[in-house]
Design an enzyme around this catalytic site. Structure first.
Site, PDB file in Angstrom:
ATOM      1  N   ASP A 152      -3.517  -2.403  -5.063  1.00 11.88           N
ATOM      2  CA  ASP A 152      -2.493  -3.445  -4.870  1.00 11.88           C
ATOM      3  C   ASP A 152      -1.661  -3.638  -6.137  1.00 11.88           C
ATOM      4  O   ASP A 152      -0.449  -3.820  -6.069  1.00 11.88           O
ATOM      5  CB  ASP A 152      -3.165  -4.781  -4.517  1.00 11.88           C
ATOM      6  CG  ASP A 152      -3.549  -4.875  -3.047  1.00 11.88           C
ATOM      7  OD1 ASP A 152      -3.034  -4.093  -2.227  1.00 11.88           O
ATOM      8  OD2 ASP A 152      -4.391  -5.740  -2.723  1.00 11.88           O
TER       9      ASP A 152
ATOM     10  N   HIS B  44      -1.117 -10.801  -5.259  1.00 13.45           N
ATOM     11  CA  HIS B  44       0.310 -10.455  -5.161  1.00 13.45           C
ATOM     12  C   HIS B  44       1.211 -11.521  -5.805  1.00 13.45           C
ATOM     13  O   HIS B  44       2.152 -11.192  -6.512  1.00 13.45           O
ATOM     14  CB  HIS B  44       0.721 -10.266  -3.701  1.00 13.45           C
ATOM     15  CG  HIS B  44      -0.006  -9.145  -3.035  1.00 13.45           C
ATOM     16  ND1 HIS B  44      -0.016  -7.854  -3.541  1.00 13.45           N
ATOM     17  CD2 HIS B  44      -0.755  -9.100  -1.919  1.00 13.45           C
ATOM     18  CE1 HIS B  44      -0.746  -7.092  -2.756  1.00 13.45           C
ATOM     19  NE2 HIS B  44      -1.207  -7.805  -1.764  1.00 13.45           N
TER      20      HIS B  44
ATOM     21  N   HIS C  18      -9.538  -1.428  -4.506  1.00 14.38           N
ATOM     22  CA  HIS C  18      -8.395  -1.838  -3.682  1.00 14.38           C
ATOM     23  C   HIS C  18      -7.494  -2.805  -4.452  1.00 14.38           C
ATOM     24  O   HIS C  18      -6.264  -2.733  -4.331  1.00 14.38           O
ATOM     25  CB  HIS C  18      -8.825  -2.470  -2.356  1.00 14.38           C
ATOM     26  CG  HIS C  18      -7.625  -2.747  -1.506  1.00 14.38           C
ATOM     27  ND1 HIS C  18      -6.993  -1.761  -0.773  1.00 14.38           N
ATOM     28  CD2 HIS C  18      -6.866  -3.855  -1.372  1.00 14.38           C
ATOM     29  CE1 HIS C  18      -5.921  -2.271  -0.201  1.00 14.38           C
ATOM     30  NE2 HIS C  18      -5.812  -3.540  -0.550  1.00 14.38           N
TER      31      HIS C  18
ATOM     32  N   HIS D 259       0.832  -1.213   0.000  1.00 17.65           N
ATOM     33  CA  HIS D 259       0.000   0.000   0.000  1.00 17.65           C
ATOM     34  C   HIS D 259       0.861   1.254   0.000  1.00 17.65           C
ATOM     35  O   HIS D 259       0.537   2.244  -0.670  1.00 17.65           O
ATOM     36  CB  HIS D 259      -0.963   0.003   1.191  1.00 17.65           C
ATOM     37  CG  HIS D 259      -1.877  -1.184   1.194  1.00 17.65           C
ATOM     38  ND1 HIS D 259      -2.594  -1.572   2.281  1.00 17.65           N
ATOM     39  CD2 HIS D 259      -2.174  -2.082   0.210  1.00 17.65           C
ATOM     40  CE1 HIS D 259      -3.303  -2.657   1.983  1.00 17.65           C
ATOM     41  NE2 HIS D 259      -3.047  -2.992   0.731  1.00 17.65           N
TER      42      HIS D 259
HETATM   43 ZN   LIG Z   1      -3.984  -4.523  -0.375  1.00 17.66          ZN
END
Ligand SMILES: [Zn+2]
Length: 303
Positions: A242, A265, A238, A81
């Site tokens: 990311d 991720h 969001h 973040h």
């Molecule tokens: Zn996040």
């Protein structure tokens, strides 16, 4: 709208404190200006000799629950973040001093970091920014997950998510990543989790710092946060946040259009490795802030 053509850093140092999402530990963080071509580097102030860890994809050591970078045994966890905030505000050079192994979660978004940096001020430096300029598409697809990057005249991201939950379902969001759009549309979107997953993680000593103060939590039928959502499609926003953070680990901004479906991720990181190996698909260039016939093809980038 324009993409900054010169490197940028903070005008002055700025600090904050909070708790780590997974550790639950209190942590102090100081963001400092850094010189030209320094990049973003984390410094562990709590360890002997204050080891420095560059925020680069080749220093990523774990992506299972958050993005973790490490070098010679020193790690910094949950950097995504803060990295999204720095990339979203086009900050190329900064020192991030931290006295624990996890970046504070703050309110689960990049909003507090963004306000902090805008309060400190952004300084334009006397050197050109270098960009990865896409020449040919690069794509990675596996088990329904997808990331692609395509030639474009600016830096765009389009994210698509799909969850089997009636409050999320399919969501799609697309932006051109420039300061005020990042600040207004993306920076305040919070991380989210499903109640049963959060309970499971807590049972195993994870998400110790996680609460309704720093995440949107959803059970089978509703959102548990009293205040509800900050945006009706906060979930996909969001995910886009990311992605900005994960892609910033290339070390230079992109001129191209990133498209993702159901990614996270770990998959973003796998894509970065593919991106870097496909050297014929991109070139590193500066934007034409001074006339240079050799960079004629980039004229159209002055948007
Ligand atoms: Zn996040």
């Amino acid at each position: 709208m324009t993409i900054p053509t010169h490197q940028r850093t903070l005008e002055q140092s700025v600090s904050c404190s909070g708790i780590g999402l997974h550790s639950g530990k209190k942590v102090n963080l100081v963001l400092k200006p850094a010189p030209i071509n320094h990049g973003i580097k984390f410094v562990r102030k709590d360890l002997p000799d204050n080891p420095t860890i560059p925020a680069r994809f080749n220093c990523v050591v774990d992506t299972s629950l958050a993005t973790v970078i490490g070098l010679d045994g020193a790690i910094v966890s949950t950097i995504e973040h803060l990295m999204a905030c720095l990339a979203g505000l086009s900050i190329d050079n900064a020192i991030v001093e931290i006295d624990s192994y996890e970046v504070p979660v703050m309110d689960g978004s990049a909003g507090p970091f963004t306000r902090m940096i805008l309060d400190a001020g952004i300084l334009e430096q006397k050197a050109a920014r270098h960009f990865f300029v896409l020449k040919k598409p690069i794509e990675l697809e596996q088990d329904g997950k997808f990331v692609g990057v395509y030639p474009d005249t600016t830096f765009k991201i389009t994210c698509n998510i799909k969850f089997e939950h009636h409050l999320i379902r399919r969501q799609s969001y697309s932006i051109e990543v420039v300061d005020h759009i990042f600040e207004r549309e993306i920076s305040s979107a919070r991380t989210f989790g499903f109640l049963q997953e959060v309970e499971y993680m807590k049972r195993y000593g994870l998400a110790r710092g996680g609460s309704l103060d720093n995440a949107v939590v959803i059970d089978k039928s509703s959102i548990l946060n009293e205040e509800g959502l900050r945006y009706q499609d906060e979930f996909v926003r969001h995910k886009l946040l990311d992605c900005i953070g994960d892609f910033s680990l290339l070390g230079m901004p992109i001129i191209g259009h990133i498209v993702t479906k159901k990614t996270g991720h770990a998959f973003n990181h796998a894509f970065l490795k593919k991106f870097f190996s496909k050297k014929t698909c991109w070139e590193t260039q500066t934007l034409p802030f001074h006339p240079d016939p050799a960079r004629k093809t980039l004229k159209s980038l002055a948007i």
